[in-house]
Design a protein around this motif. Sequence first.
Motif, PDB file in Angstrom:
ATOM      1  N   LEU A  87     -30.479 -56.571 -18.337  1.00  0.00           N
ATOM      2  CA  LEU A  87     -30.456 -55.260 -17.703  1.00  0.00           C
ATOM      3  C   LEU A  87     -30.287 -54.206 -18.783  1.00  0.00           C
ATOM      4  CD1 LEU A  87     -30.363 -53.437 -15.196  1.00  0.00           C
ATOM      5  CD2 LEU A  87     -27.864 -53.746 -15.181  1.00  0.00           C
ATOM      6  N   ILE A  88     -31.273 -53.321 -18.891  1.00  0.00           N
ATOM      7  CA  ILE A  88     -31.225 -52.221 -19.852  1.00  0.00           C
ATOM      8  C   ILE A  88     -31.090 -50.930 -19.064  1.00  0.00           C
ATOM      9  CG2 ILE A  88     -32.494 -50.971 -21.623  1.00  0.00           C
ATOM     10  CD1 ILE A  88     -33.557 -54.466 -21.032  1.00  0.00           C
ATOM     11  N   LEU A  89     -30.103 -50.114 -19.410  1.00  0.00           N
ATOM     12  CA  LEU A  89     -29.841 -48.854 -18.712  1.00  0.00           C
ATOM     13  C   LEU A  89     -29.972 -47.705 -19.697  1.00  0.00           C
ATOM     14  CD1 LEU A  89     -28.936 -47.476 -16.054  1.00  0.00           C
ATOM     15  CD2 LEU A  89     -26.574 -47.665 -16.914  1.00  0.00           C
ATOM     16  N   PHE A  90     -30.825 -46.739 -19.372  1.00  0.00           N
ATOM     17  CA  PHE A  90     -31.047 -45.551 -20.196  1.00  0.00           C
ATOM     18  C   PHE A  90     -30.470 -44.342 -19.488  1.00  0.00           C
ATOM     19  CE2 PHE A  90     -34.062 -41.944 -21.079  1.00  0.00           C
ATOM     20  CZ  PHE A  90     -33.571 -41.653 -22.349  1.00  0.00           C
ATOM     21  N   ARG A  91     -29.555 -43.619 -20.161  1.00  0.00           N
ATOM     22  CA  ARG A  91     -28.936 -42.421 -19.582  1.00  0.00           C
ATOM     23  C   ARG A  91     -28.997 -41.288 -20.588  1.00  0.00           C
ATOM     24  NH1 ARG A  91     -23.486 -42.386 -18.303  1.00  0.00           N
ATOM     25  NH2 ARG A  91     -23.929 -41.141 -16.457  1.00  0.00           N
ATOM     26  N   ASN A  92     -29.062 -40.051 -20.064  1.00  0.00           N
ATOM     27  CA  ASN A  92     -29.046 -38.880 -20.947  1.00  0.00           C
ATOM     28  C   ASN A  92     -28.629 -37.660 -20.145  1.00  0.00           C
ATOM     29  OD1 ASN A  92     -31.566 -37.128 -20.160  1.00  0.00           O
ATOM     30  ND2 ASN A  92     -32.250 -39.256 -20.076  1.00  0.00           N
ATOM     31  N   ASP A  93     -28.332 -36.606 -20.848  1.00  0.00           N
ATOM     32  CA  ASP A  93     -28.020 -35.337 -20.175  1.00  0.00           C
ATOM     33  C   ASP A  93     -29.021 -34.270 -20.609  1.00  0.00           C
ATOM     34  OD1 ASP A  93     -27.233 -34.938 -22.775  1.00  0.00           O
ATOM     35  OD2 ASP A  93     -25.157 -34.392 -22.331  1.00  0.00           O
ATOM     36  N   PHE A  94     -30.285 -34.670 -20.693  1.00  0.00           N
ATOM     37  CA  PHE A  94     -31.362 -33.840 -21.205  1.00  0.00           C
ATOM     38  C   PHE A  94     -32.338 -33.521 -20.076  1.00  0.00           C
ATOM     39  CE2 PHE A  94     -34.712 -32.760 -24.291  1.00  0.00           C
ATOM     40  CZ  PHE A  94     -33.956 -32.236 -25.332  1.00  0.00           C
ATOM     41  N   SER A  95     -33.096 -32.484 -20.241  1.00  0.00           N
ATOM     42  CA  SER A  95     -34.114 -32.138 -19.247  1.00  0.00           C
ATOM     43  C   SER A  95     -35.266 -33.126 -19.302  1.00  0.00           C
ATOM     44  CB  SER A  95     -34.650 -30.726 -19.492  1.00  0.00           C
ATOM     45  OG  SER A  95     -33.634 -29.768 -19.302  1.00  0.00           O
ATOM     46  N   VAL A  96     -35.625 -33.699 -18.162  1.00  0.00           N
ATOM     47  CA  VAL A  96     -36.704 -34.673 -18.076  1.00  0.00           C
ATOM     48  C   VAL A  96     -37.900 -34.011 -17.406  1.00  0.00           C
ATOM     49  CG1 VAL A  96     -37.441 -36.854 -17.048  1.00  0.00           C
ATOM     50  CG2 VAL A  96     -35.139 -36.641 -18.026  1.00  0.00           C
ATOM     51  N   SER A  97     -39.054 -34.074 -18.058  1.00  0.00           N
ATOM     52  CA  SER A  97     -40.260 -33.452 -17.504  1.00  0.00           C
ATOM     53  C   SER A  97     -41.239 -34.467 -16.945  1.00  0.00           C
ATOM     54  CB  SER A  97     -40.957 -32.621 -18.592  1.00  0.00           C
ATOM     55  OG  SER A  97     -41.288 -33.433 -19.706  1.00  0.00           O
ATOM     56  N   GLU A  98     -41.119 -35.723 -17.381  1.00  0.00           N
ATOM     57  CA  GLU A  98     -42.063 -36.745 -16.938  1.00  0.00           C
ATOM     58  C   GLU A  98     -41.348 -38.087 -16.903  1.00  0.00           C
ATOM     59  OE1 GLU A  98     -46.253 -38.858 -18.420  1.00  0.00           O
ATOM     60  OE2 GLU A  98     -45.494 -37.041 -19.412  1.00  0.00           O
ATOM     61  N   ALA A  99     -41.543 -38.817 -15.822  1.00  0.00           N
ATOM     62  CA  ALA A  99     -40.945 -40.139 -15.716  1.00  0.00           C
ATOM     63  C   ALA A  99     -41.770 -40.988 -14.763  1.00  0.00           C
ATOM     64  CB  ALA A  99     -39.505 -40.046 -15.222  1.00  0.00           C
ATOM     65  N   ASP A 100     -42.050 -42.209 -15.197  1.00  0.00           N
ATOM     66  CA  ASP A 100     -42.712 -43.177 -14.327  1.00  0.00           C
ATOM     67  C   ASP A 100     -42.172 -44.558 -14.666  1.00  0.00           C
ATOM     68  OD1 ASP A 100     -44.069 -44.002 -16.661  1.00  0.00           O
ATOM     69  OD2 ASP A 100     -45.762 -42.669 -16.260  1.00  0.00           O
ATOM     70  N   ASP A 101     -42.883 -45.588 -14.282  1.00  0.00           N
ATOM     71  CA  ASP A 101     -42.339 -46.927 -14.497  1.00  0.00           C
ATOM     72  C   ASP A 101     -42.539 -47.442 -15.921  1.00  0.00           C
ATOM     73  OD1 ASP A 101     -45.043 -47.329 -14.452  1.00  0.00           O
ATOM     74  OD2 ASP A 101     -45.019 -48.879 -12.900  1.00  0.00           O
ATOM     75  N   ARG A 102     -43.157 -46.599 -16.797  1.00  0.00           N
ATOM     76  CA  ARG A 102     -43.393 -47.032 -18.175  1.00  0.00           C
ATOM     77  C   ARG A 102     -42.709 -46.159 -19.218  1.00  0.00           C
ATOM     78  NH1 ARG A 102     -48.250 -47.363 -20.378  1.00  0.00           N
ATOM     79  NH2 ARG A 102     -47.987 -49.496 -21.172  1.00  0.00           N
ATOM     80  N   GLN A 103     -42.340 -44.929 -18.884  1.00  0.00           N
ATOM     81  CA  GLN A 103     -41.753 -44.055 -19.888  1.00  0.00           C
ATOM     82  C   GLN A 103     -40.989 -42.918 -19.223  1.00  0.00           C
ATOM     83  OE1 GLN A 103     -44.815 -42.166 -22.203  1.00  0.00           O
ATOM     84  NE2 GLN A 103     -45.854 -41.308 -20.431  1.00  0.00           N
ATOM     85  N   VAL A 104     -40.086 -42.331 -20.019  1.00  0.00           N
ATOM     86  CA  VAL A 104     -39.349 -41.136 -19.618  1.00  0.00           C
ATOM     87  C   VAL A 104     -39.457 -40.148 -20.778  1.00  0.00           C
ATOM     88  CG1 VAL A 104     -37.141 -40.171 -18.877  1.00  0.00           C
ATOM     89  CG2 VAL A 104     -37.719 -42.538 -18.295  1.00  0.00           C
ATOM     90  N   CYS A 105     -39.892 -38.923 -20.484  1.00  0.00           N
ATOM     91  CA  CYS A 105     -40.092 -37.919 -21.526  1.00  0.00           C
ATOM     92  C   CYS A 105     -39.454 -36.605 -21.099  1.00  0.00           C
ATOM     93  CB  CYS A 105     -41.580 -37.685 -21.795  1.00  0.00           C
ATOM     94  SG  CYS A 105     -42.508 -39.169 -22.209  1.00  0.00           S
ATOM     95  N   GLY A 106     -39.164 -35.780 -22.075  1.00  0.00           N
ATOM     96  CA  GLY A 106     -38.618 -34.475 -21.746  1.00  0.00           C
ATOM     97  C   GLY A 106     -38.495 -33.602 -22.977  1.00  0.00           C
ATOM     98  N   SER A 107     -38.279 -32.318 -22.760  1.00  0.00           N
ATOM     99  CA  SER A 107     -38.045 -31.370 -23.847  1.00  0.00           C
ATOM    100  C   SER A 107     -37.167 -30.246 -23.315  1.00  0.00           C
ATOM    101  CB  SER A 107     -39.366 -30.813 -24.394  1.00  0.00           C
ATOM    102  OG  SER A 107     -40.059 -30.075 -23.396  1.00  0.00           O
ATOM    103  N   GLU A 108     -36.451 -29.625 -24.233  1.00  0.00           N
ATOM    104  CA  GLU A 108     -35.531 -28.572 -23.831  1.00  0.00           C
ATOM    105  C   GLU A 108     -35.259 -27.671 -25.032  1.00  0.00           C
ATOM    106  OE1 GLU A 108     -31.089 -28.132 -21.789  1.00  0.00           O
ATOM    107  OE2 GLU A 108     -32.080 -30.098 -21.917  1.00  0.00           O
ATOM    108  N   GLN A 109     -35.245 -26.368 -24.771  1.00  0.00           N
ATOM    109  CA  GLN A 109     -34.871 -25.429 -25.827  1.00  0.00           C
ATOM    110  C   GLN A 109     -33.354 -25.285 -25.820  1.00  0.00           C
ATOM    111  OE1 GLN A 109     -37.174 -21.879 -25.853  1.00  0.00           O
ATOM    112  NE2 GLN A 109     -36.494 -21.311 -27.912  1.00  0.00           N
TER     113      GLN A 109
END
Length: 610
Positions: A163-185
């Motif tokens: 079980l791999i768990l990915f957590r963050n407190d960042f703005s996420v702009s794109e997420a699906d079953d293969r990747q999570v992406c985001g950007s923030e100023q």
Amino acid sequence: MATQMKGSDEPSFFPPIGEYALIGDMQACALVSRSGSVDWLCLPNIADPPLFSGVLGRWGGRFRIGAEGDWTVEQEYLDDTPILRTRFIQEAASFSVTDFLALRTEGLGGPIEPERELLRIVEVESGCPKVAFSFEPRPGFGRDPQLQRRGRNAWACQHRADLILFRNDFSVSEADDRQVCGSEQLNAGEKRYFSLSFCRRDVGAIPGLGPECETKKNAAHDWWSAWLSQAELRGRFNEDVKRSLVALRLLTSRETGAVAAAPTTSLPEWIGAKRNWDYRYCWMRDAYFVLSAFIQYGFKNEASGYFNWLMHATEQDKPDLRPVYDIFGRSDLKEQEVSQLEGYRNSGPVRIGNGASGQVQLDSYGSVILAARSLVEHGGTFGVSEARRLRGFVETVCRRWREPDNGIWEMRQGRLHHLYSKAMCWVALDSALWLSDRSPLEINRNAVHAERAALEKVVCVSGWNEKRQAFTGALGREHLDASVLLLPKIGIIKADHPHMVATFERIDAELAKGPFVWRYDPAIDGHGSLEGAFVACCFWAVEYLAMAGRMEEAVTRLQTLIGAAGDLGLWSEEYDPETGHMLGNMPQGLSHAALLHAVRAIHGAGMSNS
């Protein structure tokens, strides 16, 4: 050192091997590129399947934190610890990414923590940069992760029992079953946190972000600083010594004491060739070099733990030795090819397992018994059961040293009477005689004396090739082999003996370019391609010169070699002096052990501490 880097709009899929940084927790290791990308991470242990294997193929998966546009990038380790800081700098803005694997330091009674956890902390130093991330796990060499959202900013990947768990407190702009992406100023002074946790055997803990990440960073920093403070340093080259010690410790399993040869597989020894091997295992040929490096610099616990593992790992095959085992002592390491990835810069195939596990490498016996001697020489001990194991190895050497073998370099096209193997059989018996007076080891001294004398004659008389005016790589053969530079180190001949002096000069003329030394002419091994200079051999040449009293040459060579290392002081297996690029698996434990021995030889020969 600062470098110019283009942003994520033109990603470098395969950065130079020597530009990778290593972080770890003494179970898992990760490679982090200058662009802030985690391109390699096996979980939960060093030889398990990778979650990210982008260093071996475009679809291998990565976890990148960086920025768009052109930035100057600087990387450094914090206070010699394996906590990495990557700084992105522009005139109007700058930010850093701090990467480390958390250590489980509190034991029973402490907080429940993930089995493994990679933490990444983004901190804005100035301006208002736009920071971007992409999380693309590909468990098991490029397979789809089937990510599932767990709450507001968390995603889970279930792969077999993991079980791999990915957590963050960042703005996420794109997420699906293969990747999570985001950007923030972000603004100056702001921080963001990323946690990647892994669970197989333990409770599936959900780690906190923010202050908890800072606490774990401080705990890791304190542990590594306290560990490194034990190092017995003697003067010049201390920074390189400390980096090599940390690299070796990262390759040492905190659970078993085993020391892996490298954290990676299939990084090529020549671009475009097929010299790609899985080095995430533990070679018996390295035993003396690694154990002695630890113990000479004051790390007796690591040396004792490694020796205990050696005795455990060899239980099943006694009184014979397999050349290589995994960190748990398994020797059935069937070699296979992975079809999903094209290999670093198309230098496939990607391999897992290692066919050397079925070879005969007689030098391994000498390495293990010499390791035991080194342990005792520095105040260590072993018991009756270990003595019985060592006696079995001694008896095997007496019985088998006249056989051909695959040699230290694991020749795959047939067995020869390799000179280094014969010499290491000699040192096995010589060390056994020494140990029999100082430990529980009981041997037939008369028989061992006789076999040692026969071996000495074979090495020092039959091993000399009058035509080549050198000790050659194998009896009756004319090819040179840099491993014979170690003959004075193991004590079978003096460094200033005319035959050793002539051998060094011949090797230096035919196998070296400046301080860079090839292990042999690559045309002899049947692979049909070039390879790089072998880093350990480069340091063996330095050590030979120091032992021969040629101190100025030794120091000059060492300084040149150190200047060729990566900015972070890490060494791979091989090096191409024409391009200045490292080759092979990264970093390589034997390379760092050889550096440590070379520095100690220079200090031992009386180099000033100035």
